[in-house]
Design a protein around this motif. Structure first.
Motif: not given
Length: 166
Positions: A66-67, A72-73, A76-79, A135-139
């Motif tokens: 959860i942490d 990570r969320g 992502i929002d900041t980015s 973060v944005f590279s997928g798998i």
């Protein structure tokens, strides 16, 4: 039934030894702070302890998950917020560059600023989380999703990752 003296003393001696053994066990439990040292002493308690210990381990792992997801969320929002700001700046500069009254030097300055904006966007789009993964590279999160080499977009369906080149 007749009880002999020998039998009477033997039975009392057995009772005293049982009580001494129980006192020894209680003293051991008090000194170690552990009620059940061996599974054979209380199999149900030991099983319950092991089950609760496993549940505690799973709960701790869930909390770490959860942490990590929340962190990570937020990243992502900041980015995305930073990318939105850069894109707004790019839009303003593009509109400004379309003005016929600008000199060649002004347009070169705008082009330099747009190159800086492109680098900012690449850095933001290739952001890493606290574990070092993109973060944005997928798998395939061990390679950056975007590269600035002037080539076209490539998509590798086997790896499941798009490598976008700007």
């Amino acid at each position: 039934m007749r009880v002999s003296t020998n039998m009477f003393f033997s039975k009392n001696l057995d009772n005293v030894l049982k009580q001494q053994n129980e006192i020894l066990n209680l003293q051991s439990q008090m000194s170690t702070g552990v009620r059940v040292e061996k599974a054979s002493q209380d199999p149900f308690a030991k099983t319950t302890f092991l089950a609760s210990n496993e549940a505690l381990t799973m709960t701790n792992q869930f909390q770490r998950n959860i942490d990590y997801a929340q962190s990570r969320g937020k990243l992502i929002d900041t980015s995305i917020g930073a990318l939105t700001e850069v894109m707004a700046n790019v839009k303003e500069r593009m509109i400004q560059a379309a003005n016929d009254t600008l000199s060649a030097a002004d347009r070169r300055n705008i082009a330099a600023e747009l190159r800086v904006n492109l680098q900012q966007m690449l850095n933001t789009a290739n952001v890493r989380d606290e574990t070092g993964r993109f973060v944005f590279s997928g798998i395939t999160d061990d390679v950056p999703a975007f590269a600035a080499d002037g080539q076209s977009r490539n998509y590798d369906p086997v790896a499941g990752n798009a490598l976008y080149r700007c």
